[in-house]
Enzyme design. Structure first.
Site, short mmCIF file in Angstrom:
data_model
loop_
_atom_site.label_atom_id
_atom_site.label_comp_id
_atom_site.label_asym_id
_atom_site.label_seq_id
_atom_site.Cartn_x
_atom_site.Cartn_y
_atom_site.Cartn_z
N HIS A 1 0.80 -1.22 0.00
CA HIS A 1 0.00 0.00 0.00
C HIS A 1 0.84 1.27 0.00
CE1 HIS A 1 -3.37 -2.62 1.92
NE2 HIS A 1 -3.29 -2.77 0.62
N GLY B 1 -1.24 -9.61 12.65
CA GLY B 1 -1.80 -8.27 12.82
C GLY B 1 -2.73 -7.81 11.73
#
Length: 247
Positions: A118, A185
């Site tokens: 990203h 996570g």
């Protein structure tokens, strides 16, 4: 003696590929704000305003100020053991980290093979060439009217919602090659990153570290460690030593 030497050479040179997919949860302990948690960035900003091309076109100063703040905050953050443990595992495995995070904490911890899906807060790009990163030094803000070398407005090197994910093909190749796959996570709810588990062979051991229950959309047998990044990483390392390294 020659046979013993070859054994040790094979052991240390031909390492199993440990492919890791990380999300915001691995950096939360370091103080990096997440979007989805109760105290996350979603509460202060709408994703449409700060994480889409349309938001940037509508109010570029708001978007630039938002990412300037995030960029500058990196200077105060330090890796936690979730990051550090992955770097330490390079002694035993060919560790390849695919991260949805835009911070630099994996690199700061010492990981050498990090693929950002990203984008990266330590780099900027231009409106004309958003996929070409340029180093963004700390202490410099991106301002409205700042032009890149191609003459177009500077923008964060971030993959916004609605934009393509240039590194997803390489990430899929890494996932296909995994001997061990680790998820840490992330809720496996954001695509296309969540789809990477679908490229992992069903026979490959899959481990998942997250304090919350995570439901996988696939049929892999997953060993879940329901703990935070640091504590979970310590437990994982003991499992890997016992099951995959015979230590």
């Amino acid at each position: 003696m020659g046979g013993l030497w070859l054994f040790f050479l094979f052991t240390y040179v031909v390492k199993k590929k440990l492919v890791v997919l990380t999300g915001a949860g691995v950096s939360a302990e370091s103080g990096m704000s997440t979007f989805r948690d109760a105290d996350g960035l979603w509460n202060n900003y709408r994703v449409e305003d700060v994480a889409t091309p349309e938001g940037f076109a509508r109010n570029p100063k708001l978007v630039l100020d938002f990412y300037n703040d995030l960029h500058n905050s990196l200077q105060t953050l330090k890796p936690n053991y979730g990051h550090i443990g992955l770097a330490e595992l390079e002694e035993y495995f060919d560790v390849r980290v695919i991260t949805q995070n835009v911070d630099n904490l994996h690199e700061a911890a010492g990981s050498h093979n990090v693929l950002h899906l990203h984008g990266e807060l330590t780099k900027y790009a231009s409106v004309r060439n958003p996929e070409t990163p340029i180093e963004w030094p700390f202490g410099e803000n991106l301002e409205l009217g700042d032009k890149a070398e191609d003459g177009s407005q500077k923008r964060p090197f971030i993959v916004w919602f609605g934009e393509g994910v240039p590194n997803i093909s390489l990430a899929a190749e890494w996932a296909k090659e995994a001997d061990i796959f680790l998820v840490i996570g992330t809720s496996l709810a954001v695509y296309p990153a969540a789809g990477l588990l679908g490229y992992v062979d069903n026979a490959v051991p899959v481990y998942l570290i997250d304090p919350k229950p995570v439901k996988s959309p696939y049929n892999h047998a997953i060993t879940a460690i329901q703990k935070g990044a640091s504590e979970g990483m310590r437990e994982l390392i003991e499992i890997l030593k016992r099951k995959h390294l015979n230590i």
